[in-house]
Write a protein that holds these residues in place. Structure first.
Motif, PDB file in Angstrom:
ATOM      1  N   ASP A 460       0.838  -1.190   0.000  1.00 45.49           N
ATOM      2  CA  ASP A 460       0.000   0.000   0.000  1.00 45.49           C
ATOM      3  C   ASP A 460       0.877   1.244   0.000  1.00 45.49           C
ATOM      4  OD1 ASP A 460      -2.451   1.576   0.425  1.00 45.49           O
ATOM      5  OD2 ASP A 460      -1.588   1.918   2.408  1.00 45.49           O
ATOM      6  N   ASN A 467      -0.652  -4.976   0.758  1.00 41.91           N
ATOM      7  CA  ASN A 467      -1.996  -4.596   0.352  1.00 41.91           C
ATOM      8  C   ASN A 467      -2.923  -5.806   0.332  1.00 41.91           C
ATOM      9  OD1 ASN A 467      -1.166  -5.956  -1.906  1.00 41.91           O
ATOM     10  ND2 ASN A 467      -0.977  -4.142  -3.196  1.00 41.91           N
ATOM     11  N   ARG A 532      -3.151  -3.553   4.818  1.00 44.05           N
ATOM     12  CA  ARG A 532      -4.245  -2.602   4.634  1.00 44.05           C
ATOM     13  C   ARG A 532      -5.185  -3.192   3.593  1.00 44.05           C
ATOM     14  NH1 ARG A 532      -4.571   3.205   1.607  1.00 44.05           N
ATOM     15  NH2 ARG A 532      -6.662   3.754   2.333  1.00 44.05           N
ATOM     16  N   GLY A 534      -8.056  -1.894   2.507  1.00 49.15           N
ATOM     17  CA  GLY A 534      -8.621  -0.882   1.625  1.00 49.15           C
ATOM     18  C   GLY A 534      -9.393   0.133   2.441  1.00 49.15           C
ATOM     19  N   THR A 785      -3.233  -0.141  -7.230  1.00 50.20           N
ATOM     20  CA  THR A 785      -3.790  -0.603  -5.956  1.00 50.20           C
ATOM     21  C   THR A 785      -3.899  -2.108  -5.873  1.00 50.20           C
ATOM     22  OG1 THR A 785      -6.045  -0.417  -6.819  1.00 50.20           O
ATOM     23  CG2 THR A 785      -5.117   1.517  -5.725  1.00 50.20           C
TER      24      THR A 785
END
Length: 886
Positions: A460, A467, A532, A534, A785
């Motif tokens: 991230d 991520n 993380r 989101g 992302t």
């Protein structure tokens, strides 16, 4: 003192030479004495000079050659020193002659080592043939003009033959090493030529000595001085600039090198011609009578014709060789200009030549590497593979028609000790000679860029944590192991985080997320995976919890960690709490189900007011019921036309011209606006997204086609979901919508998010490829992302990438996000893609994107989503006032 030490033997030989010299001085001042005195002094000087200079020789091979030459000089010194004493013995060949011949042989070995490239294969056979022709021709000339008459007048033919054996051996040694040394090569000039001159002088003086012995005369002082003078030249040769590796670049010009090589190659023919002429003169002079004279004349004429024919062939070969060397030089210069390191090595990895680029790239002087092995500078783990590749290319290996080129990747040690990744291409040299042409490129920068992009793909950009894509992959790996039932997933959502973005802005919200990530990282164990997920959601994977209570205790500690003290953001304290859900792995649970269960439990905790921990249980089906109800409402909305389409313009940042619009669906249920995030997920889960998306596609295509019919060059952009793409006949649906509306396929851009490629990637890529074949453009939404970006770009011809708003939000405020955004823009340009920035909300973001070269953008600052009537008005004004305001 160890008597096997070669320095001891050399000292003894020098002592014998000195004893012989003293004895010779006591006997008188004959030519033999003069030769002894001058020879001892000159050879001694050469030995001392060569031993002293060996430590600074340009390469290991040169140092070894110079030591052999020094040892040969001392041995020859000993022989010539004791010769005055030995000449008084009744033997035809004395001890001094044997020592002198041994020294000459050692000098020949050292001279041969001076050659940069030892001859092999056909080149070796050619050199041996040239050596034989030269030796035989010189022998014929010497025999006809000098030795023959002396030999016939000798009293004892056997003793005369033995006497002539020594100069004949010297002649053979000189001719054997001559062809390899005479060409202009770095380490052979001038030490090799000086050593060859010493051998030639020794051969001449020994011949004169043998003639004098057979005829019973005293050797002439003229021939006595040849060897000492040659030794003095050899003593000075190692200290020249070229011998130290600082040669004149003009010496290595192809024209100079090839002219010299052609001249050297002609020497055997010249000697054959001279020998033939001498024989013919003898025949003409009447030395040979009768039919033998005619036969000798015919044979001599044949030799002359063959020599002329070979000379013509030699000239043509020289021209072709010059062309080959010109091509090699051009190739070498081209490789050097690209920053590659070019070298020649044999199949054992011994470096023969290397370009100057190695000093720029790796910090080594070329002269320090010549003679060494490339494996000394390659990482030990990479050496076996390279050795196998080189062995497979060797012409000596089977099959004989093996690969002539190979590409290898390895790590090379630079002069500062660092290991640098490199890519090399090895090709069989055009001249053969058992050599390989290797070009090596330092790919450190490319490797660093790949690592950076890989890090961006799996991490991230705001928090630096792994991520969502990494977390999902890691969860799959853990559950695939035996005994994974002890694993657990914890989901955490920051309560009230949306208000932070609304009050202090997204940049400050991102800063708060970074603080939260650091707190959570300190609270979990070192072997737990924190990611993380989101937005304001985080996930923790516990790979081996001791028991359920340990996991629950961790979840409660995470809640306390978040709410224990306020976060400091934008000069104010922001107090947040956290909702946490926990799910435990069962024997038959999949990674997706485990993550979903933790998410459901977290949603349950949030519904109950937050700041609590909920453990997933089977009775948590209320959410499923609500989704079913929402699905029914969605189906009813489709039948009653409760949906509408709004269009968000996509603007050319350079001209402020609207280039496309992105179609966004809106739902008005009973007069109330339902946010897309509340119904698109259920629509995807229930499959209603397929008919809904078909309706959006047809309506938007009709609208944009009408605008284009009014001379508005505008495109349409639509988002796709995974269920849409995998739906039956989806490609046919798109083709039909384009045909019915009259919209050109190139005006339609279909957007996909990277997460779609996490599962069923092969099927999705196949469908997208079919769409691309229709002429439809493809775009990656929220680029940066997800972890599938690079694979997607490699497997599918993408036209556009859309930078995720999380990157754009930090422009002008966060250096890291600014750098990441600039990297994505540059990557898009390098790949020939259109780059669109999403979420432009501030003027400084717009200016930075323009400065980076981002071509297109959309966001609230550019234009908010609007109905078709608003787009009509916006198109008429061409956004001129907005562009000047920005």
């Amino acid at each position: 003192m160890r008597w096997r030490d070669p320095r001891v033997a050399l000292t003894v030989l020098a002592g014998l030479g000195a004893v012989g010299l003293v004895a010779a001085l006591l006997r008188g001042t004959s030519a033999v004495v003069v030769e002894a005195v001058a020879g001892v002094l000159a050879a001694g000087a050469a030995a001392v000079s060569l031993f002293a200079a060996a430590s600074r020789a340009p390469g290991r091979r040169s140092a070894l050659a110079w030591r052999w030459l020094a040892a040969g000089s001392i041995t020859w010194l000993a022989g010539v020193g004791v010769r005055p004493i030995a000449d008084g013995t009744p033997f035809v060949v004395t001890f001094a002659d044997l020592v002198l011949l041994a020294g000459t042989a050692m000098l020949a070995v050292g001279t041969g080592l001076c050659a940069t490239r030892p001859a092999r294969g056909q080149a070796l056979l050619r050199d041996l043939a040239d050596s034989y022709v030269c030796a035989a021709s010189v022998l014929v000339i010497t025999w006809v003009l000098l030795a023959g008459p002396v030999y016939r007048g000798a009293g004892d033919a056997g003793d005369a033959a033995v006497t002539f054996a020594a100069p004949l051996l010297c002649l053979v040694l000189t001719c054997v090493v001559g062809p390899a040394v005479v060409p202009i090569r770095r380490s052979a000039w001038p030490v090799g030529l000086a050593a060859l001159a010493v051998l030639s002088a020794i051969t001449t003086s020994e011949t004169a000595t043998a003639l004098a012995r057979v005829s019973g005369e005293t050797p002439s002082l003229t021939w006595v001085w040849l060897a000492p003078v040659a030794f003095l030249v050899l003593a000075a040769a190692p200290w020249s600039a070229r011998a130290a590796g600082r040669q004149d670049p003009a010496d290595d010009e192809p024209s100079v090198r090839e002219s010299t090589s052609s001249l050297i190659a002609a020497i055997p023919l010249i000697l054959v011609g001279v020998a033939t002429a001498v024989v013919l003169l003898r025949v003409i002079g009447g030395a040979v009578q009768g039919p033998a004279s005619a036969l000798a004349a015919v044979c001599a004429s044949i030799v002359v014709v063959l020599a002329v024919r070979l000379f013509v062939t030699l000239v043509e070969t020289g021209r072709l060789r010059r062309l080959v060397h010109l091509g090699e030089r051009q190739l070498h210069d081209l490789a050097e200009s690209t920053g590659d390191v070019v070298l020649l090595c044999d199949y054992d990895g011994v470096v023969r030549e290397i370009g100057e680029g190695v000093e720029i790239t790796y910090g080594y002087r070329p002269a320090d590497l010549v003679g060494g092995k490339i494996f000394d500078y390659i990482h030990p783990e990479d050496v076996p593979g390279i050795q196998v590749a080189l062995s497979a290319m060797s012409p000596d290996e089977e099959p004989a028609d093996g690969p002539s080129t190979c590409m290898v990747a390895c790590r090379i040690r630079a002069s500062d000790g660092t290991w640098r990744p490199a890519e090399s291409v090895a090709t069989r040299h055009v001249r053969g000679e058992g050599l390989l042409l290797v070009t090596t490129r330092d790919v450190s920068d490319q490797e660093a860029l790949r690592n950076q992009v890989a890090h961006l793909t799996f991490h991230d950009g705001i928090t630096g944590l792994p991520n969502r894509a990494y977390f999902e992959e890691r969860t799959r790996e853990v559950l695939a192991r035996p005994g994974a039932s002890g694993a657990a997933v914890v989901f955490l959502d920051l309560d009230g985080f949306t208000a932070v973005n609304d009050s202090v802005g997204h940049a400050s919200g991102d800063y708060l997320l970074g603080q939260a990530a650091r707190r959570l990282r300190a609270a979990v164990r070192a072997d737990d995976t924190l990611a993380r997920w989101g937005g304001d959601e985080f996930a923790v994977l516990l790979e081996g919890a001791a028991d359920a209570q340990t996991t629950v205790d961790l979840a409660e500690r995470l809640v306390r960690t978040v709410s224990s003290e306020p976060f400091r953001v934008a000069d104010r304290d922001v107090a947040l709490t956290a909702s946490v859900g926990v799910a435990f792995a069962d024997d038959d649970v999949s990674s997706a189900d485990l993550i979903r269960n933790a998410d459901v439990a977290m949603a349950r905790a949030k519904e109950l007011g937050g700041r609590r921990v909920e453990v997933f249980a089977a009775h948590m089906h209320a959410d499923v019921v609500r989704r079913l109800e929402l699905a029914a409402d969605l189906q009813r909305a489709l039948l009653e036309n409760q949906f509408a389409i709004e269009y968000q313009p996509v603007v050319d940042l350079a001209t402020s011209r609207v280039t496309a619009v992105e179609a966004l669906v809106r739902w008005w249920r009973g007069g109330a606006f339902v946010p897309p995030e509340q119904f698109l997920g259920p629509a995807e889960d229930t499959g209603l997204i397929v008919p809904l998306s078909e309706w959006i596609l047809r309506e938007a295509c009709q609208e944009v086609a009408a605008w284009r019919a009014s001379s508005w060059d505008i495109g349409l952009s639509l988002n796709l979901s995974a269920r849409q793409i995998t739906a039956p006949r989806f490609v046919e649906t798109v083709e039909s919508a384009l045909a019915d509306s009259g919209l050109p396929p190139s005006a339609l851009t279909l957007e996909v998010i990277e997460e779609m490629l996490v599962e069923d990637a092969e099927e999705i890529i196949t469908r997208l490829s079919e769409l691309r074949a229709l002429g439809v453009r493809l775009a990656i939404d929220d680029f940066g992302t997800g972890y599938a970006s690079l694979a997607f770009l490699r497997q599918l011809p993408v036209d556009m990438i859309k930078i995720d708003p999380s990157f754009v939000s930090g422009l002008g405020r966060d250096d890291t996000l600014t750098l990441l955004t600039r990297t994505i823009v540059r990557l898009g340009h390098d790949l020939g893609l259109i780059v669109v920035a999403e979420g432009i909300e501030r003027p400084e973001q717009l200016e930075l994107l323009r400065e980076m070269g981002c071509t297109r953008g959309q966001g609230f600052l550019v234009a908010r989503p609007m109905a078709a009537r608003g787009v009509d008005s916006l198109m008429r004004t061409s956004l001129s006032s907005l562009g000047s305001h920005a």
